[in-house]
Design a protein around this motif. Structure first.
Motif, PDB file in Angstrom:
ATOM      1  N   VAL A 102       4.146   6.211  -7.428  1.00  0.00           N
ATOM      2  CA  VAL A 102       5.525   5.908  -7.861  1.00  0.00           C
ATOM      3  C   VAL A 102       5.900   4.494  -7.416  1.00  0.00           C
ATOM      4  O   VAL A 102       6.446   3.700  -8.189  1.00  0.00           O
ATOM      5  CB  VAL A 102       6.513   6.946  -7.272  1.00  0.00           C
ATOM      6  N   MET A 103       5.550   4.165  -6.171  1.00  0.00           N
ATOM      7  CA  MET A 103       5.857   2.828  -5.651  1.00  0.00           C
ATOM      8  C   MET A 103       5.152   1.757  -6.480  1.00  0.00           C
ATOM      9  O   MET A 103       5.762   0.793  -6.931  1.00  0.00           O
ATOM     10  CB  MET A 103       5.426   2.739  -4.184  1.00  0.00           C
ATOM     11  N   ILE A 142       0.849  -1.195   0.000  1.00  0.00           N
ATOM     12  CA  ILE A 142       0.000   0.000   0.000  1.00  0.00           C
ATOM     13  C   ILE A 142       0.882   1.241   0.000  1.00  0.00           C
ATOM     14  O   ILE A 142       1.876   1.311   0.733  1.00  0.00           O
ATOM     15  CB  ILE A 142      -0.898   0.025   1.251  1.00  0.00           C
ATOM     16  N   GLY A 143       0.495   2.225  -0.822  1.00  0.00           N
ATOM     17  CA  GLY A 143       1.180   3.522  -0.811  1.00  0.00           C
ATOM     18  C   GLY A 143       0.133   4.617  -0.742  1.00  0.00           C
ATOM     19  O   GLY A 143      -1.069   4.340  -0.876  1.00  0.00           O
ATOM     20  N   ILE A 144       0.558   5.833  -0.476  1.00  0.00           N
ATOM     21  CA  ILE A 144      -0.370   6.949  -0.312  1.00  0.00           C
ATOM     22  C   ILE A 144      -0.048   8.048  -1.320  1.00  0.00           C
ATOM     23  O   ILE A 144       1.125   8.427  -1.457  1.00  0.00           O
ATOM     24  CB  ILE A 144      -0.282   7.531   1.119  1.00  0.00           C
ATOM     25  N   ILE A 181       2.247  -4.766   3.391  1.00  0.00           N
ATOM     26  CA  ILE A 181       3.304  -3.791   3.661  1.00  0.00           C
ATOM     27  C   ILE A 181       2.717  -2.416   3.350  1.00  0.00           C
ATOM     28  O   ILE A 181       2.183  -2.196   2.253  1.00  0.00           O
ATOM     29  CB  ILE A 181       4.566  -4.042   2.820  1.00  0.00           C
ATOM     30  N   TYR A 182       2.789  -1.543   4.336  1.00  0.00           N
ATOM     31  CA  TYR A 182       2.227  -0.188   4.192  1.00  0.00           C
ATOM     32  C   TYR A 182       3.401   0.770   4.070  1.00  0.00           C
ATOM     33  O   TYR A 182       4.156   0.970   5.028  1.00  0.00           O
ATOM     34  CB  TYR A 182       1.380   0.147   5.412  1.00  0.00           C
ATOM     35  N   HIS A 183       3.592   1.336   2.868  1.00  0.00           N
ATOM     36  CA  HIS A 183       4.732   2.247   2.628  1.00  0.00           C
ATOM     37  C   HIS A 183       4.264   3.671   2.882  1.00  0.00           C
ATOM     38  O   HIS A 183       3.804   4.349   1.966  1.00  0.00           O
ATOM     39  CB  HIS A 183       5.209   2.103   1.185  1.00  0.00           C
ATOM     40  N   GLY A 184       4.321   4.099   4.124  1.00  0.00           N
ATOM     41  CA  GLY A 184       3.818   5.420   4.489  1.00  0.00           C
ATOM     42  C   GLY A 184       4.855   6.504   4.201  1.00  0.00           C
ATOM     43  O   GLY A 184       6.025   6.197   3.960  1.00  0.00           O
ATOM     44  N   PRO A 185       4.445   7.778   4.231  1.00  0.00           N
ATOM     45  CA  PRO A 185       5.380   8.880   3.977  1.00  0.00           C
ATOM     46  C   PRO A 185       6.508   8.951   5.009  1.00  0.00           C
ATOM     47  O   PRO A 185       7.645   9.258   4.667  1.00  0.00           O
ATOM     48  CB  PRO A 185       4.511  10.125   4.024  1.00  0.00           C
ATOM     49  N   GLN A 186       6.213   8.584   6.266  1.00  0.00           N
ATOM     50  CA  GLN A 186       7.242   8.674   7.304  1.00  0.00           C
ATOM     51  C   GLN A 186       7.890   7.329   7.593  1.00  0.00           C
ATOM     52  O   GLN A 186       9.059   7.247   7.944  1.00  0.00           O
ATOM     53  CB  GLN A 186       6.646   9.201   8.620  1.00  0.00           C
TER      54      GLN A 186
END
Ligand SMILES: Cc1cc2nc3c(=O)[nH]c(=O)nc-3n(C[C@H](O)[C@H](O)[C@H](O)COP(=O)(O)OP(=O)(O)OC[C@H]3O[C@@H](n4cnc5c(N)ncnc54)[C@H](O)[C@@H]3O)c2cc1C
Length: 403
Positions: A105-106, A97-99, A251-256
């Motif tokens: 981009v991910m 997951i991306g935001i 997998i959560y690819h967060g900004p931070q």
């Protein structure tokens, strides 16, 4: 005064975590069992990076350097499943997951890397993700890649299976024995332990976070950073909603920061962790006690996005990542020491354990491999250049790529 050598083997494996156990098995297959595997603690101990119920296995990666290897990696575990009758892989499907813009981009990098290796995937927007997995609470601009083969690797069983099969093939294991020094000679390698000296034609160094000390005796620099990592298990009351047939690995690819997790497996509990906690440690300063700040940060993330996965905490398990400056593996023979091969997993190698074991067998028996491992060479700038800018996030837009 020449060393008194206890015994000579065709091959020695230094360290029996996930990688060393696999190397002992696959080299043993090629060397008629004439292999000695040396471990400083008990086999199956919990002090390294390879002991738990589960690890994520996936094709979904940001780079073709990895997706080119995931297919053969599944095949290596399936060969061991075949020989043992054990279920080592549970396919649950998995999402990255991306935001927002970074998320797109991910997703694009994952789609490209998967396509390069012929693996299918599906891109899900926030609404479709919630329709499929209503357990998630996500912002409108969430986006995800779904890949059906992702799942759970039962790492504890994998290690035990590799050790059992290796023994069946004649491999010897020497546990509670620390390697103190390696001496590289023209026609052999000497391995000096606290229980005598052994020699071999070739050696695989699979020492994980202990690699710099294990290479004692060899004038080799291996720049790895150790970070304190931990996972938490919660006794959720919603076991059915988080069972593997209803909820997959994620997998959560967060900004931070990046977080990852599992359905209920091994315990009647859900499990999750934060990738690259950022707390740098050494072998001397590391602790197996949970980090409160890390735990609170993770629990807050879960409360925001997967509240029903929470419940009373069952346990928190700590270990360390052995991070290379670019977070790519090291898989190569040691420059100047062609009889010695080395592997460092950079915090994401369990899913490749079987394949890495087989590649170490190639390096030991053939002096090379047909597998594409150029990205993991020891003479790359990230390893050789002391000024290389450390980047544990594979320099993609988001925080880190996950385990
Ligand atoms: C919290 C966490 C979550 C992870 N999640 C995932 C995931 O979901 N998916 C994934 O693919 N990967 C994941 N990983 C990474 C993966 O678990 C590791 O990359 C892998 O287990 C490394 O195995 P190893 O054999 O290299 O290291 P280790 O398991 O640490 O083994 C090294 C062994 O060498 C022995 N040793 C060291 N020095 C000596 C010496 N001098 N003499 C004798 N023995 C010695 C040690 O005692 C140890 O047993 C995760 C890692 C962590 C910490």
């Amino acid at each position: 005064m020449p060393k008194r050598v206890q015994r000579r083997f065709a091959h020695i494996v230094l360290g029996v975590g996930a990688i060393g156990a696999a190397a002992a098995y696959w080299v043993g297959r090629r060397r008629g069992g004439d292999v000695l595997a040396i471990e400083q603690y008990d086999l199956g101990h919990g002090l390294g990076a390879s002991e738990d119920h589960s690890r994520i296995i996936r094709h979904a990666y940001h780079s073709a350097d990895y997706t080119a290897l995931t297919g053969p990696s599944y095949a290596m575990f399936e060969a061991v499943q075949e020989r043992t009758g054990l279920a080592l892989i549970t396919r649950t499907g998995g999402i990255d997951i991306g935001i927002g813009a970074d998320g797109e981009v991910m997703v694009a990098s994952y789609q490209a890397a998967l396509a390069a290796a012929g693996h299918d995937c599906t891109v899900l927007d926030s609404a479709e993700l919630r329709r499929r997995q209503p357990q998630w609470h996500l912002p409108e601009d969430a986006i995800a890649v779904y890949q059906a083969d992702s799942g759970i690797l039962d790492i504890r069983k994998v290690n035990a299976a590799h050790i059992a099969l290796a023994r069946q093939d004649g491999v010897e294991f020497l546990d509670r024995t620390a390697v103190q020094r390696i001496e590289s000679e023209a026609d052999r390698v000497l391995v000096v332990t606290d229980r005598g000296t052994f020699s071999a034609d070739t050696l695989s160094v699979c020492a994980g976070s202990w690699t710099p000390t294990a290479l004692n005796g060899l004038d080799v620099r291996v720049p790895i950073t150790l970070t304190h990592e931990q996972v938490t298990y919660w006794s959720t009351p919603h076991l059915r909603e988080f069972a593997p047939d209803r909820f997959g690995v994620w997998i959560y690819h967060g900004p931070q920061a990046t977080y990852y997790g599992f359905p209920v497996y091994g315990e009647a509990a859900t499990k999750a962790g934060r990738d690259v906690s950022g707390r740098v440690v050494t072998q001397e300063t590391r602790s197996w006690e949970p980090d409160e700040g890390n735990r609170d940060d993770l629990t807050a993330f879960m409360a925001r996005h997967l509240p029903d996965a929470l419940g009373p905490e069952l346990m928190t398990k700590a270990c360390v990542y052995d991070l290379t400056p670019d977070r790519n593996f090291i898989l190569d023979t040691v420059p100047g020491h062609p009889r010695i091969a080395l592997f460092v997993g950079a915090g994401h190698a369990a899913k490749f354990a079987g394949l890495v074991g087989d590649i170490l067998a190639d390096l030991a028996c053939d002096g090379g491999t047909e597998r594409e491992i150029a990205a993991f060479r020891m003479d790359r700038p990230a390893i050789t250049d002391p000024g290389y800018p450390t980047d544990f996030g594979f320099s993609a837009a988001m925080s880190t790529s996950g385990p």
